[in-house]
Write a protein that holds these residues in place. Structure first.
Motif, PDB file in Angstrom:
ATOM      1  N   ARG A  99       0.852  -1.184   0.000  1.00 42.55           N
ATOM      2  CA  ARG A  99       0.000   0.000   0.000  1.00 42.55           C
ATOM      3  C   ARG A  99       0.890   1.237   0.000  1.00 42.55           C
ATOM      4  N   ASP A 100       0.636   2.123  -0.931  1.00 46.92           N
ATOM      5  CA  ASP A 100       1.442   3.352  -1.049  1.00 46.92           C
ATOM      6  C   ASP A 100       2.930   3.026  -1.160  1.00 46.92           C
ATOM      7  N   GLY A 101       3.216   1.933  -1.892  1.00 47.00           N
ATOM      8  CA  GLY A 101       4.596   1.559  -2.148  1.00 47.00           C
ATOM      9  C   GLY A 101       5.267   0.755  -1.063  1.00 47.00           C
ATOM     10  N   GLU A 102       4.568   0.498   0.061  1.00 45.07           N
ATOM     11  CA  GLU A 102       5.178  -0.250   1.159  1.00 45.07           C
ATOM     12  C   GLU A 102       4.375  -1.504   1.458  1.00 45.07           C
ATOM     13  N   LEU A 103       5.087  -2.584   1.819  1.00 43.79           N
ATOM     14  CA  LEU A 103       4.431  -3.813   2.235  1.00 43.79           C
ATOM     15  C   LEU A 103       4.006  -3.685   3.687  1.00 43.79           C
ATOM     16  N   ASP A 453       5.658 -17.258   0.339  1.00 41.81           N
ATOM     17  CA  ASP A 453       6.985 -17.425   0.921  1.00 41.81           C
ATOM     18  C   ASP A 453       6.926 -17.075   2.404  1.00 41.81           C
ATOM     19  N   PRO A 454       7.629 -17.845   3.248  1.00 40.76           N
ATOM     20  CA  PRO A 454       7.636 -17.499   4.675  1.00 40.76           C
ATOM     21  C   PRO A 454       8.559 -16.342   5.015  1.00 40.76           C
ATOM     22  N   TYR A 455       9.348 -15.879   4.052  1.00 39.35           N
ATOM     23  CA  TYR A 455      10.322 -14.820   4.307  1.00 39.35           C
ATOM     24  C   TYR A 455      10.127 -13.654   3.348  1.00 39.35           C
ATOM     25  N   LEU A 456      10.529 -12.493   3.799  1.00 38.84           N
ATOM     26  CA  LEU A 456      10.685 -11.353   2.923  1.00 38.84           C
ATOM     27  C   LEU A 456      12.142 -11.387   2.464  1.00 38.84           C
ATOM     28  N   ASN A 457      12.351 -11.992   1.302  1.00 31.48           N
ATOM     29  CA  ASN A 457      13.716 -12.217   0.833  1.00 31.48           C
ATOM     30  C   ASN A 457      14.014 -11.360  -0.390  1.00 31.48           C
ATOM     31  N   GLU A 458      15.108 -11.702  -1.079  1.00 25.07           N
ATOM     32  CA  GLU A 458      15.582 -10.879  -2.179  1.00 25.07           C
ATOM     33  C   GLU A 458      14.577 -10.814  -3.331  1.00 25.07           C
ATOM     34  N   THR A 459      13.720 -11.830  -3.446  1.00 23.42           N
ATOM     35  CA  THR A 459      12.700 -11.851  -4.501  1.00 23.42           C
ATOM     36  C   THR A 459      11.348 -11.384  -3.988  1.00 23.42           C
ATOM     37  N   SER A 460      10.895 -11.929  -2.864  1.00 25.28           N
ATOM     38  CA  SER A 460       9.543 -11.606  -2.386  1.00 25.28           C
ATOM     39  C   SER A 460       9.402 -10.135  -1.990  1.00 25.28           C
ATOM     40  N   ARG A 461      10.517  -9.438  -1.764  1.00 22.15           N
ATOM     41  CA  ARG A 461      10.433  -8.012  -1.409  1.00 22.15           C
ATOM     42  C   ARG A 461       9.814  -7.191  -2.538  1.00 22.15           C
ATOM     43  N   HIS A 462       9.773  -7.747  -3.763  1.00 21.44           N
ATOM     44  CA  HIS A 462       9.169  -7.036  -4.891  1.00 21.44           C
ATOM     45  C   HIS A 462       7.671  -7.288  -5.003  1.00 21.44           C
ATOM     46  N   ALA A 463       7.134  -8.228  -4.229  1.00 21.67           N
ATOM     47  CA  ALA A 463       5.746  -8.628  -4.409  1.00 21.67           C
ATOM     48  C   ALA A 463       4.778  -7.544  -3.969  1.00 21.67           C
ATOM     49  N   HIS A 464       3.620  -7.572  -4.580  1.00 22.41           N
ATOM     50  CA  HIS A 464       2.522  -6.717  -4.130  1.00 22.41           C
ATOM     51  C   HIS A 464       1.749  -7.397  -3.009  1.00 22.41           C
ATOM     52  N   VAL A 465       1.805  -8.731  -2.981  1.00 29.23           N
ATOM     53  CA  VAL A 465       1.192  -9.504  -1.904  1.00 29.23           C
ATOM     54  C   VAL A 465       2.138 -10.647  -1.555  1.00 29.23           C
ATOM     55  N   VAL A 466       2.391 -10.824  -0.256  1.00 24.78           N
ATOM     56  CA  VAL A 466       3.184 -11.958   0.222  1.00 24.78           C
ATOM     57  C   VAL A 466       2.274 -12.809   1.110  1.00 24.78           C
ATOM     58  N   LEU A 467       2.175 -14.093   0.768  1.00 22.79           N
ATOM     59  CA  LEU A 467       1.327 -15.036   1.496  1.00 22.79           C
ATOM     60  C   LEU A 467       2.238 -16.022   2.219  1.00 22.79           C
ATOM     61  N   HIS A 728      23.042 -11.929   0.640  1.00 25.31           N
ATOM     62  CA  HIS A 728      21.907 -11.406   1.409  1.00 25.31           C
ATOM     63  C   HIS A 728      22.151  -9.959   1.849  1.00 25.31           C
ATOM     64  N   ASP A 729      22.423  -9.093   0.895  1.00 25.22           N
ATOM     65  CA  ASP A 729      22.756  -7.709   1.248  1.00 25.22           C
ATOM     66  C   ASP A 729      21.850  -6.696   0.561  1.00 25.22           C
ATOM     67  N   ARG A 730      20.717  -7.133   0.042  1.00 25.05           N
ATOM     68  CA  ARG A 730      19.830  -6.200  -0.646  1.00 25.05           C
ATOM     69  C   ARG A 730      18.890  -5.539   0.362  1.00 25.05           C
ATOM     70  N   PRO A 731      18.571  -4.286   0.169  1.00 23.40           N
ATOM     71  CA  PRO A 731      17.664  -3.601   1.109  1.00 23.40           C
ATOM     72  C   PRO A 731      16.248  -4.145   0.981  1.00 23.40           C
ATOM     73  N   GLY A 732      15.471  -3.965   2.038  1.00 24.80           N
ATOM     74  CA  GLY A 732      14.068  -4.336   1.997  1.00 24.80           C
ATOM     75  C   GLY A 732      13.779  -5.778   2.334  1.00 24.80           C
ATOM     76  N   THR A 733      14.794  -6.542   2.763  1.00 22.07           N
ATOM     77  CA  THR A 733      14.574  -7.925   3.166  1.00 22.07           C
ATOM     78  C   THR A 733      14.475  -7.995   4.692  1.00 22.07           C
ATOM     79  N   ARG A 734      13.964  -9.127   5.192  1.00 24.82           N
ATOM     80  CA  ARG A 734      13.915  -9.360   6.633  1.00 24.82           C
ATOM     81  C   ARG A 734      14.563 -10.701   6.921  1.00 24.82           C
ATOM     82  N   LEU A 735      15.854 -10.760   6.721  1.00 20.50           N
ATOM     83  CA  LEU A 735      16.659 -11.949   6.990  1.00 20.50           C
ATOM     84  C   LEU A 735      17.797 -11.505   7.907  1.00 20.50           C
ATOM     85  N   GLY A 736      17.453 -11.327   9.173  1.00 18.64           N
ATOM     86  CA  GLY A 736      18.369 -10.681  10.100  1.00 18.64           C
ATOM     87  C   GLY A 736      19.685 -11.394  10.271  1.00 18.64           C
TER      88      GLY A 736
END
Length: 775
Positions: A99-103, A453-467, A728-736
């Motif tokens: 929404r408004d560009g943010e997940l 996907d269970p993670y916000l990773n390098e690919t799923s960070r581009h999704a409009h919906v993550v399930l 694993h260095d791309r911004p917008g992921t949640r892989l601490g």
């Protein structure tokens, strides 16, 4: 929490109810809130049985299930870390909607409303091929991933399918399709009975096996040695497997097919060909001998950097062994001649009479396979039924090359519409496909993307919906795919070890609702998907004169199915109609779900047995030894006899504590040898001025990365090695945890232009690179 129509728990997803009814899950431990439960491990292809210790709803321990009929207590570090994997705090707990560009977090109802609103306009405006479906490796490790994507693809009707197979195993599917008429008819080595095993491009002591499902693969290799058998390993690295071998041949990367062709040449030249019982079931033997005439050991020796005498010895030893099997894997698949190498693995097994006999290479028979049909000619296997839009890559097994996904999104042509929407299920192609930077940018231009996907990773960070699916402890498990490649026939099923957590949705329901949202049926009860499959399957079965239920009432059969969930009913149906099934009463002693549930540690279905000619689906009804596409690609291999690479080449590397990229987010599975370092031979390091531990810039056709050097004689001279799945260095992921030591993406060294032409598989091994010390 679910609201509105999503508050109903449909028959396809009552995982919590399944757990309550499972007697194994009620087994108690030493305290009132401690218990144990059985679970088949989903973390690699070995499919070991686990005994989980559970405190409340938390998995606190995992050990091997000693009573498991297949794994008999074996466990590897991945299985032992099941609890840490299950409880990873970075796992998403609720859907995300952009929404408004943010997940942002959303309800399940909001998420599926957004999926339907995003996908359907693309299909209606541009047609189904404008929707790309991307399936990652973890799909074959879950029941949901086996049962629902085929329904999605069939209902959607898209030709834009991309999977992990074209960065892994597609050459084996293509060679099997051409040889036997069935892309899934893949023979596996009879590890427990063979006298001689030749491995090429495989490192099962680290991988636990691949396209060869074998718990305790290391133990089986040691048992082979202990009973006087011979183990030969062909690999440019002195892997843990190679160190166990009687003979290690350090081949030049990418020349596997040349060495195998030269071995086959020796068998013809020295009259060592002996088809045995296969003689009446094989065609093309004389044509094959002629086609391989130029591939002498002397001609192949310099290209492979293997002495001609060694090549002859390998062929003679294979022919002389009482029983023998050749097994090739990813190192021989992800090279320029991957399909030819995979074909030649089977050719050697055939020429020595070791295909389809105990101790050789046999075809497994899974309990959920279709029941055997009368032997005879089949429909055969076809390549290139359609092509990719930009580079005109031919499809293979219904798939287009994953390497072509970026250009199918970002490149306009006169033919067709670019991919405008993507459905990604358990996939992270930004790391797993070549030229991830280009794909990263391309995904950002899509009209719509949904990622399961269970993670916000390098690919799923581009999704409009993550399930996000739930952790594995909250899902039932049966290995539909891997039992078809198992070295011993067996069947096992484990219900969810932990009830489905409030607010989560079972992965089976997620994918069922995704099918409905993508195909214009949004809002229907997801149980309709399972009912549709059951009704369609039974309707075909009763019309089939070879079926045990021929002529019966499909409605009556559907009513007889048992199980607490839609997926369980489908499993029951497949078991009953399968090769060991009860045929809905036609074979009272046969398998069904109730019988399987009564055996929580599984049912032993016996050792592998010869299955030819029943397996064959070629148009001739025989093994077609020299199919047209293979013969057409041999001139390219003949040209490779004259190639002499003069620089460094790169190969991949597998770690025992890793399989897919998300495992780098589990602390127990990182560190030690599982790190992203560049292996360099001491002589190459000295020549280039590279110090151990110092950063090195690695440059390939697609880009460059910098990684620390690890100087070791475990690689041959002229070869360097980087593991896969890092970066694993791309911004917008949640892989601490993964971000603390991100490593580099080895696939960024590739531009995606190098493919095996028959299978569309990316060339990941044996690629030219340049090294520069970073000062």
């Amino acid at each position: 929490m679910h609201t509105g129509r999503y508050a109903r728990r449909s028959p396809c997803v009552t995982a919590a109810a399944a757990t309550r009814e499972d007697p194994v899950s009620r087994t108690t431990g030493t305290t009132s809130d401690s218990r144990t439960a059985l679970r088949i491990c989903p973390l690699c292809e070995a499919t070991c049985g686990l005994t989980l210790t559970i405190e409340g709803t938390r998995v606190t321990g995992a050990r091997g299930d000693r009573e498991d009929v297949f794994s008999q207590g074996f466990i590897c570090p991945k299985g032992a870390s099941f609890g840490a994997v299950d409880a990873d705090p970075d796992r998403l707990r609720t859907p995300l909607v952009r929404r408004d560009g943010e997940l942002r977090e959303a309800t399940w109802e909001e998420a599926f409303d957004a999926v339907a609103a995003g996908l359907r306009p693309v299909v209606e405006r541009h047609g189904p091929h404008a929707v790309g479906v991307v399936l990652g490796n973890p799909n074959v490790h879950t029941m949901a991933g086996a049962l629902y994507p085929p329904v999605l693809l069939s209902a959607l009707g898209t030709h834009s399918l991309f999977t992990a197979s074209t960065v892994d195993q597609m050459p084996k599917h293509v060679s099997s399709g051409l040889l036997y008429g069935d892309a899934l008819a893949i023979p596996v080595p009879d590890l427990d009975r063979t006298d001689h095993l030749l491995l090429i491009g495989a490192n099962p002591l680290e991988s636990n096996g691949s396209l060869c499902t074998a718990p305790d693969f290391p133990g089986k290799l040691k048992a082979l040695r202990a009973r006087g058998g011979t183990l030969t390993v062909i690999d440019p690295r002195r892997t843990r497997t190679a160190r166990l071998a009687d003979r290690h041949v350090a081949i030049r990367p990418g020349t596997d097919a040349l060495l195998l062709a030269a071995m086959a040449h020796v068998l013809f030249e020295e009259k060592l060909v002996d088809l045995g019982d296969l003689a009446e079931r094989v065609e093309g033997i004389d044509e094959l001998g002629s086609a391989l005439r130029d591939f002498t050991p002397e001609a192949a020796s310099e290209a492979c950097d293997v002495p001609a005498g060694t090549i002859r010895a390998l062929a003679r030893e294979l022919a002389a062994a009482p029983t023998a099997a050749v097994y090739g894997r990813i190192g021989s698949c992800t090279v320029p001649h991957g399909t030819l190498a995979s074909w030649l693995v089977d050719v050697l097994n055939i020429l020595t009479g070791n295909l389809d006999r105990p101790g050789g290479a046999l075809f497994p028979q899974a309990a959920t396979d279709r029941a055997p049909r009368p032997a005879g000619p089949g429909r055969g296997f076809a390549l290139g039924r359609w092509h990719s839009r930009v580079s005109r890559h031919p499809e293979a097994k219904g798939e287009l090359p994953l390497s072509a996904l970026a250009e199918e999104i970002d490149t306009a042509t006169d033919e067709g519409t670019p991919v405008r929407a993507v459905i990604a299920v358990a996939a992270n192609p930004v790391l797993s496909a070549p030229d991830g930077d280009r794909l990263d940018k391309a995904l950002g231009t899509l009209d719509f993307m949904v990622s399961v996907d269970p993670y916000l990773n390098e690919t799923s960070r581009h999704a409009h919906v993550v399930l996000p699916p739930p952790p594995p402890s909250q899902s039932a498990h049966h290995d539909f795919a891997f039992n078809a490649f198992a070295v011993h026939n067996q069947v096992r099923y484990t219900r969810a070890a932990v009830p489905l957590e409030p607010g989560r949705m079972a992965e089976t329901e997620i994918l069922a609702r995704l099918v409905l949202a993508a195909t214009g049926m949004h809002g229907a009860d997801p149980s309709a998907v399972d009912s549709m499959v059951v009704d369609g399957t039974l309707a075909k079965a009763v019309d089939d004169p070879n079926s045990p239920v021929h002529g019966r009432d499909p409605g009556e059969l559907a009513a007889a199915l048992t199980g607490l969930t839609g997926p369980e009913r489908r499993l029951d149906m497949m078991l009953r109609l399968g090769p060991y099934g009860d045929g809905f009463g036609a074979r009272p002693d046969g398998l069904n779900l109730e019988k399987l549930l009564a055996h929580p540690h599984g049912i032993d279905l016996g050792p592998l047995r010869p299955r030819l000619p029943q397996v064959l689906k070629t148009r001739s009804g025989r093994v077609e030894l020299l199919p047209g596409p293979i013969a057409g690609d041999l001139p390219r291999l003949r040209d490779a006899l004259r190639e002499r690479p003069d620089g460094l080449v790169l190969v991949g590397r597998r770690h025992l504590r890793s399989n897919n990229s998300w495992m780098h987010n589990v602390p127990a599975l990182t560190g030690g040898s599982n790190r992203c370092s560049l292996h360099v031979h001491p002589e190459d390091a000295a020549r280039l001025g590279i110090a151990d531990g110092a950063p090195v810039r690695v440059k390939g056709a697609g880009g460059e990365v910098t990684a620390p050097a690890e100087i070791t004689d475990g690689v041959r001279r002229g070869v360097v090695s980087l593991p896969h799945g890092w970066g694993h260095d791309r911004p917008g992921t949640r892989l601490g945890h993964a971000a603390l030591d991100p490593g580099v993406n080895v696939n960024q060294l590739l531009d995606g232009s190098l493919l095996d032409p028959l299978s569309g598989t990316a060339v990941l091994n044996g690629i030219a690179v340049e090294l520069t010390p970073v000062t």
